[in-house]
Design an enzyme around this catalytic site. Structure first.
Site, PDB file in Angstrom:
ATOM      1  N   SER A   1       0.917  -1.109  -0.245  1.00  0.00           N
ATOM      2  CA  SER A   1      -0.146  -0.007  -0.131  1.00  0.00           C
ATOM      3  C   SER A   1       0.874   1.206   0.103  1.00  0.00           C
ATOM      4  O   SER A   1       0.107   2.409  -0.137  1.00  0.00           O
ATOM      5  CB  SER A   1      -0.980   0.079   1.223  1.00  0.00           C
ATOM      6  OG  SER A   1      -1.960  -0.891   0.992  1.00  0.00           O
TER       7      SER A   1
ATOM      8  N   LYS B   1       0.050   3.653  -2.648  1.00  0.00           N
ATOM      9  CA  LYS B   1      -0.734   4.910  -2.785  1.00  0.00           C
ATOM     10  C   LYS B   1      -0.334   6.397  -2.713  1.00  0.00           C
ATOM     11  O   LYS B   1      -1.251   7.139  -2.925  1.00  0.00           O
ATOM     12  CB  LYS B   1      -1.848   4.544  -1.504  1.00  0.00           C
ATOM     13  CG  LYS B   1      -2.549   3.557  -1.720  1.00  0.00           C
ATOM     14  CD  LYS B   1      -3.323   2.839  -0.266  1.00  0.00           C
ATOM     15  CE  LYS B   1      -4.213   1.632  -0.820  1.00  0.00           C
ATOM     16  NZ  LYS B   1      -4.417   0.680   0.356  1.00  0.00           N
TER      17      LYS B   1
ATOM     18  N   SER C   1      -6.092   3.745   4.486  1.00  0.00           N
ATOM     19  CA  SER C   1      -5.035   2.862   3.347  1.00  0.00           C
ATOM     20  C   SER C   1      -6.402   1.918   2.770  1.00  0.00           C
ATOM     21  O   SER C   1      -6.213   0.855   2.575  1.00  0.00           O
ATOM     22  CB  SER C   1      -4.358   1.716   4.110  1.00  0.00           C
ATOM     23  OG  SER C   1      -3.572   1.373   3.111  1.00  0.00           O
TER      24      SER C   1
END
Length: 417
Positions: A204, A207, A265
């Site tokens: 993640s 991102k 997230s």
């Protein structure tokens, strides 16, 4: 008499057969809530529904755990078993000593103070020499509370660190993650590096790139606060994805989605951002790879906006330094990434208030980490991008492929360097 003996023997056998189903005391251990905002105690080892939350345990609350699996502690909560995520709790070490040693890491020495503050030089009692050792009682908000000839004093974590028996001095063991880069923000050089050109899965931390691409596009069009409606296809993400809790029919803004993606997230938020910005996920991924190439991430390739595992979705710690340097230039995105929590009202058929808590729980009391992004998949292990301030200097730390303890050890070593 024989009948009584047979009854007694039967009872003993029944008890003996029942004993194995009880949790073994030797297998139990203590876990402690590490998140300063508390930890959700759940009936199931999943964050997919708020209905599984029974209550919220305060910071530093302790529980008896009987097992650990897939990121969740099974805890004894009164007379029943509940679950705590390892994102907000950790196992208490077996070391029961109330004191431990710290060593001065600064070559110019460390000021011993009467209060945990650098606001006044009048609080300085003396200066401890480089490598001198002191007995500490606790650590809080960047300060070690020490025993100094019978008096309670304080030493900053910027000039001292906890001394472990296995690593008395800074070494490669202080940075046990598979790959890392520690650098001054904006710099092409680095302070520390380890396997930084090895290909790793970013999870993640992807991102951060998604946020850059989307924010630029929305800011250029002036649509950051434009309301639009989410659809099922915009929220369709792989099973097992993290979620910010958005639903089809929700009326939201790009700004809300960015917060849900960077703080909680949420893969759902990332997918919605991608479709809203690029018209489709595939178009947006092309935009991501173009932007990555433009900022010099030559050893990286992305297949989705959220970082869910794909064999062709990879990066390196050296490339993530370039991404962190670029990301740090965006004051709004940095503000979002530094929020401990965020509350927003979603309009639409299911109008409601959503509250997100930041997924980073490493060293929650240390204010030197002023922003961060977390990541995890089984293939990537734990990944992190930390933004750190030491005095007037800003640094970045990228850690890839590590366990939670390895990641925190690396962070602590860098902070106390």
């Amino acid at each position: 008499m024989g009948s009584l003996f047979r009854i007694s023997l039967t009872l003993v056998l029944i008890i003996a057969l029942c004993i194995p189903v009880l949790p073994a005391q030797a297998a139990s251990y203590q876990v402690i809530v590490t998140s300063t905002i508390g930890a959700n105690i759940r009936t199931k080892p999943s964050t997919s529904s708020s209905a599984t939350i029974t209550r919220r345990a305060p910071y530093k609350a302790k529980f008896t755990a009987v097992s650990y699996s897939n990121g969740w502690y099974k805890i004894k909560d009164g007379t029943v078993y509940r679950y705590l995520s390892n994102q907000v709790a950790q196992k208490v070490t077996t070391n029961t000593s109330n004191t431990y040693l710290i060593t001065v890491t600064s070559t110019i020495g460390a000021n011993i103070r009467t209060v945990p503050s650098t606001a006044s030089s009048k609080t300085i009692v003396r200066t401890a020499q480089y490598n001198s050792r002191l007995t500490a009682l606790s650590y809080s908000n960047g300060w070690y509370k020490i025993k100094d000839n019978g008096n309670i004093r304080y030493v900053s974590g910027q000039v001292a660190r906890k001394l472990t028996t296995s690593s008395p001095a800074p070494s490669s063991g202080s940075y046990p993650v598979a790959s890392m880069r520690y650098f001054k923000l904006g710099s092409t050089g680095y302070e520390l590096t380890k396997e930084s050109f090895a290909r790793r899965y970013p999870a993640s931390t992807t991102k951060l790139l998604t946020a850059l691409v989307a924010y630029d596009a929305a800011a250029k069009k002036g649509t950051l606060d434009q309301i639009f409606t989410l659809t099922y296809s915009m929220l369709s993400v792989p099973a097992g994805s993290s979620s910010a809790g958005f639903r089809s029919g929700d009326k939201v803004t790009m700004r809300q989605l960015l917060n849900g993606m960077l703080i909680r997230s949420g893969n759902d938020a990332a997918k919605a951002i991608a479709v809203r910005t690029g018209g489709s996920e595939s178009n947006f991924v092309s935009m991501m790879n173009s932007r990555a190439k433009a900022i010099g991430m030559s050893a990286s390739h992305f297949m989705n906006p959220h970082g869910f595992y794909h064999a062709s979705h990879y990066t390196t710690a050296a490339d993530m330094q370039k991404l962190a340097n670029t990301y740090a230039k965006y004051s709004y995105l940095m503000t979002v990434s530094g929020r401990k929590s965020y509350e927003t009202t979603v309009k639409g058929s299911y109008a409601r208030t959503l509250t997100w808590y930041h997924t980073n729980t490493s060293l929650p009391g240390d204010t030197r980490v002023y922003a961060s992004k977390t990541g995890y998949t089984p293939e990537s292990a734990y990944t992190r991008v930390f933004f750190i301030k030491k005095g007037s200097t800003r640094y970045g730390l990228v850690t890839l492929k590590g366990t939670l303890p390895q990641t925190e050890t690396t962070l602590r070593s860098v902070l106390n360097r």
